[in-house]
Design an enzyme around this catalytic site. Sequence first.
Site, PDB file in Angstrom:
ATOM      1  N   LYS A  98      16.292 -46.048 -15.633  1.00  0.00           N
ATOM      2  CA  LYS A  98      14.915 -46.373 -15.218  1.00  0.00           C
ATOM      3  C   LYS A  98      14.343 -45.225 -14.391  1.00  0.00           C
ATOM      4  O   LYS A  98      14.978 -44.761 -13.438  1.00  0.00           O
ATOM      5  CB  LYS A  98      14.930 -47.662 -14.393  1.00  0.00           C
ATOM      6  CG  LYS A  98      13.572 -48.092 -13.847  1.00  0.00           C
ATOM      7  CD  LYS A  98      13.666 -49.486 -13.226  1.00  0.00           C
ATOM      8  CE  LYS A  98      12.323 -49.979 -12.715  1.00  0.00           C
ATOM      9  NZ  LYS A  98      11.948 -49.428 -11.417  1.00  0.00           N
TER      10      LYS A  98
ATOM     11  N   SER B 208       8.975 -44.982 -16.281  1.00  0.00           N
ATOM     12  CA  SER B 208       8.505 -45.530 -15.003  1.00  0.00           C
ATOM     13  C   SER B 208       8.394 -44.416 -13.975  1.00  0.00           C
ATOM     14  O   SER B 208       9.201 -43.481 -13.982  1.00  0.00           O
ATOM     15  CB  SER B 208       9.521 -46.586 -14.505  1.00  0.00           C
ATOM     16  OG  SER B 208       9.200 -47.040 -13.202  1.00  0.00           O
TER      17      SER B 208
ATOM     18  N   HIS C  24       8.245 -45.584 -10.801  1.00  0.00           N
ATOM     19  CA  HIS C  24       8.578 -46.441  -9.658  1.00  0.00           C
ATOM     20  C   HIS C  24       7.291 -46.955  -8.990  1.00  0.00           C
ATOM     21  O   HIS C  24       7.244 -47.124  -7.775  1.00  0.00           O
ATOM     22  CB  HIS C  24       9.451 -45.677  -8.660  1.00  0.00           C
ATOM     23  CG  HIS C  24      10.541 -46.493  -8.023  1.00  0.00           C
ATOM     24  ND1 HIS C  24      11.838 -46.475  -8.435  1.00  0.00           N
ATOM     25  CD2 HIS C  24      10.518 -47.369  -6.976  1.00  0.00           C
ATOM     26  CE1 HIS C  24      12.567 -47.272  -7.671  1.00  0.00           C
ATOM     27  NE2 HIS C  24      11.789 -47.843  -6.778  1.00  0.00           N
TER      28      HIS C  24
ATOM     29  N   ARG D 273       5.943 -44.818  -6.051  1.00  0.00           N
ATOM     30  CA  ARG D 273       6.598 -44.867  -4.739  1.00  0.00           C
ATOM     31  C   ARG D 273       7.579 -43.732  -4.492  1.00  0.00           C
ATOM     32  O   ARG D 273       8.124 -43.619  -3.401  1.00  0.00           O
ATOM     33  CB  ARG D 273       7.325 -46.215  -4.586  1.00  0.00           C
ATOM     34  CG  ARG D 273       6.353 -47.372  -4.550  1.00  0.00           C
ATOM     35  CD  ARG D 273       7.044 -48.705  -4.732  1.00  0.00           C
ATOM     36  NE  ARG D 273       7.870 -49.125  -3.627  1.00  0.00           N
ATOM     37  CZ  ARG D 273       7.416 -49.691  -2.518  1.00  0.00           C
ATOM     38  NH1 ARG D 273       6.122 -49.876  -2.364  1.00  0.00           N
ATOM     39  NH2 ARG D 273       8.240 -50.066  -1.572  1.00  0.00           N
TER      40      ARG D 273
ATOM     41  N   GLY E 248       6.014 -55.605 -12.207  1.00  0.00           N
ATOM     42  CA  GLY E 248       6.593 -55.695 -10.873  1.00  0.00           C
ATOM     43  C   GLY E 248       5.798 -56.521  -9.894  1.00  0.00           C
ATOM     44  O   GLY E 248       6.002 -57.732  -9.725  1.00  0.00           O
ATOM     45  N   ARG E 249       4.831 -55.879  -9.244  1.00  0.00           N
ATOM     46  CA  ARG E 249       4.144 -56.500  -8.104  1.00  0.00           C
ATOM     47  C   ARG E 249       3.544 -57.878  -8.416  1.00  0.00           C
ATOM     48  O   ARG E 249       3.665 -58.793  -7.590  1.00  0.00           O
ATOM     49  CB  ARG E 249       3.080 -55.543  -7.576  1.00  0.00           C
ATOM     50  CG  ARG E 249       3.677 -54.219  -7.014  1.00  0.00           C
ATOM     51  CD  ARG E 249       2.612 -53.169  -6.880  1.00  0.00           C
ATOM     52  NE  ARG E 249       3.027 -51.936  -6.252  1.00  0.00           N
ATOM     53  CZ  ARG E 249       3.262 -50.794  -6.918  1.00  0.00           C
ATOM     54  NH1 ARG E 249       3.158 -50.756  -8.237  1.00  0.00           N
ATOM     55  NH2 ARG E 249       3.595 -49.701  -6.266  1.00  0.00           N
TER      56      ARG E 249
HETATM   57  C1  LIG Z   1       8.245 -53.279  -2.868  1.00  0.00           C
HETATM   58  C2  LIG Z   1       8.861 -52.686  -4.088  1.00  0.00           C
HETATM   59  C3  LIG Z   1      10.247 -52.610  -4.175  1.00  0.00           C
HETATM   60  C4  LIG Z   1      10.835 -52.050  -5.319  1.00  0.00           C
HETATM   61  N1  LIG Z   1      12.214 -52.055  -5.427  1.00  0.00           N
HETATM   62  C5  LIG Z   1      12.787 -51.559  -6.550  1.00  0.00           C
HETATM   63  C6  LIG Z   1      14.214 -51.590  -6.719  1.00  0.00           C
HETATM   64  O1  LIG Z   1      14.972 -52.062  -5.870  1.00  0.00           O
HETATM   65  N2  LIG Z   1      14.724 -51.069  -7.871  1.00  0.00           N
HETATM   66  C7  LIG Z   1      13.925 -50.531  -8.842  1.00  0.00           C
HETATM   67  O2  LIG Z   1      14.427 -50.074  -9.871  1.00  0.00           O
HETATM   68  N3  LIG Z   1      12.577 -50.510  -8.701  1.00  0.00           N
HETATM   69  C8  LIG Z   1      11.999 -51.007  -7.606  1.00  0.00           C
HETATM   70  N4  LIG Z   1      10.628 -51.001  -7.493  1.00  0.00           N
HETATM   71  C9  LIG Z   1       9.800 -50.456  -8.602  1.00  0.00           C
HETATM   72  C10 LIG Z   1       9.461 -51.539  -9.622  1.00  0.00           C
HETATM   73  O3  LIG Z   1      10.602 -51.991 -10.302  1.00  0.00           O
HETATM   74  C11 LIG Z   1       8.461 -51.018 -10.692  1.00  0.00           C
HETATM   75  O4  LIG Z   1       9.014 -49.880 -11.308  1.00  0.00           O
HETATM   76  C12 LIG Z   1       7.104 -50.659 -10.089  1.00  0.00           C
HETATM   77  O5  LIG Z   1       6.703 -51.611  -9.132  1.00  0.00           O
HETATM   78  C13 LIG Z   1       6.022 -50.489 -11.162  1.00  0.00           C
HETATM   79  O6  LIG Z   1       5.607 -51.675 -11.714  1.00  0.00           O
HETATM   80  P1  LIG Z   1       4.271 -52.487 -11.247  1.00  0.00           P
HETATM   81  O7  LIG Z   1       3.130 -51.523 -11.250  1.00  0.00           O
HETATM   82  O8  LIG Z   1       4.133 -53.558 -12.285  1.00  0.00           O
HETATM   83  O9  LIG Z   1       4.561 -53.008  -9.875  1.00  0.00           O
HETATM   84  C14 LIG Z   1      10.022 -51.560  -6.368  1.00  0.00           C
HETATM   85  C15 LIG Z   1       8.632 -51.633  -6.264  1.00  0.00           C
HETATM   86  C16 LIG Z   1       8.052 -52.197  -5.140  1.00  0.00           C
HETATM   87  C17 LIG Z   1       6.553 -52.307  -5.096  1.00  0.00           C
END
Ligand SMILES: Cc1cc2nc3c(=O)[nH]c(=O)nc-3n(C[C@H](O)[C@H](O)[C@H](O)COP(=O)(O)O)c2cc1C
Length: 337
Positions: free
Chosen positions: A210, A232, A234, A237, A288-289
């Site tokens: 990932k 991705s 992330h 982030r 995710g969110r």
């Molecule tokens: C607060 C928070 C914590 C996250 N923790 C992880 C994690 O532990 N492992 C991981 O692979 N991605 C983590 N992510 C990333 C998410 O899995 C995902 O890649 C990212 O949020 C993009 O998707 P979205 O736009 O639908 O939120 C985290 C994201 C957020 C916002």
Amino acid sequence: MTYEEALKNARSEIANCHACPVCNGIACKNTIPGPGSKGTGTVAPRNYEAWQKIYLNLDTIAPNLGVDTSIELFGEKFDLPVFAAPIGAVTNHYGPKYNEYEYTEIMAKGCRAAGIAAFTGDGLNEMFFEAGCTAMEKAGFAVPTVKPWHRDLVFKKIDYAKAHGAKAIAMDIDASGLPFLKAMTPPSGSKSVEELREFVEYAGIPFFVKGVMTVKGALKALEAGAAGIIVSNHGGRVLDHCPATASVLADIADAVGDKMTIIVDGGIRTGHDVFKALALGADAVLIGRPYVVMVYGGAEEGIAAYTAKLKAELTDCMQMTGCATLADIDRSCIFHG
Ligand SMILES: Cc1cc2nc3c(=O)[nH]c(=O)nc-3n(C[C@H](O)[C@H](O)[C@H](O)COP(=O)(O)O)c2cc1C
């Protein structure tokens, strides 16, 4: 409970997140702890916006056969090509309503009940990964996602996941950009193809990488023997100034799509976005969110309501573009505005 009700409830239950009508990363920009993206805070909004610039090609001259949104992946059948993304350390990021065990159990069980599945997260506290694996065991299926720790710790976590019944495992290799990982001894973070291959072979179950954003990265994951990748960044982030995942997906799919499973995340919010991701070459998506917001606002009922909304939207998109199955969705179905 409706999706809108869960969203409204979440506003008084969740911290650092505004449970916005549209989860586009603007109001939470740079809120970490919290769901924000790093630095300028522009990557999460960019992810969201990129899906909005892709349109759907209306075509209803097609047999009226109904629509099948189901998918087989990881040796299991799911109702939709959608999975909840791994989110670790929720109490830290979203406030005290749930501890990690409570949150991951609701998420993993709620997703299974809704016909999909969850990926679970990891973090500095070992309890984060363990909570995800415990939830996976209770739910029957989930995909634990391990961070790129040093070799022995990754092996230990793979063992732990398998002992709790993992049928597939992921590694968020892009977490190398998180400050707590950068600061660790022994060093954790980026891995060579050889190091990654060692993890893939040690796991012995489908291994997903990932955090791939380039063709070059996808080819390296393939060379390491990964069963699939998650395109991705992330959610913005880990590296500021990243392109949107929707912008890099097609090239990556063209390079490795016939050799490995491709999942994508970042700003996917509706069934329309899911359709666009599949048209660009993804097999499935992570969200995710918004799923976190559903858990804070409605627990399993929130997950069910949001998943039903996604399914209704995806079904409508497929009907209106002449696609009876997910395999019918291709680039001829979309228009770049
Ligand atoms: C607060 C928070 C914590 C996250 N923790 C992880 C994690 O532990 N492992 C991981 O692979 N991605 C983590 N992510 C990333 C998410 O899995 C995902 O890649 C990212 O949020 C993009 O998707 P979205 O736009 O639908 O939120 C985290 C994201 C957020 C916002």
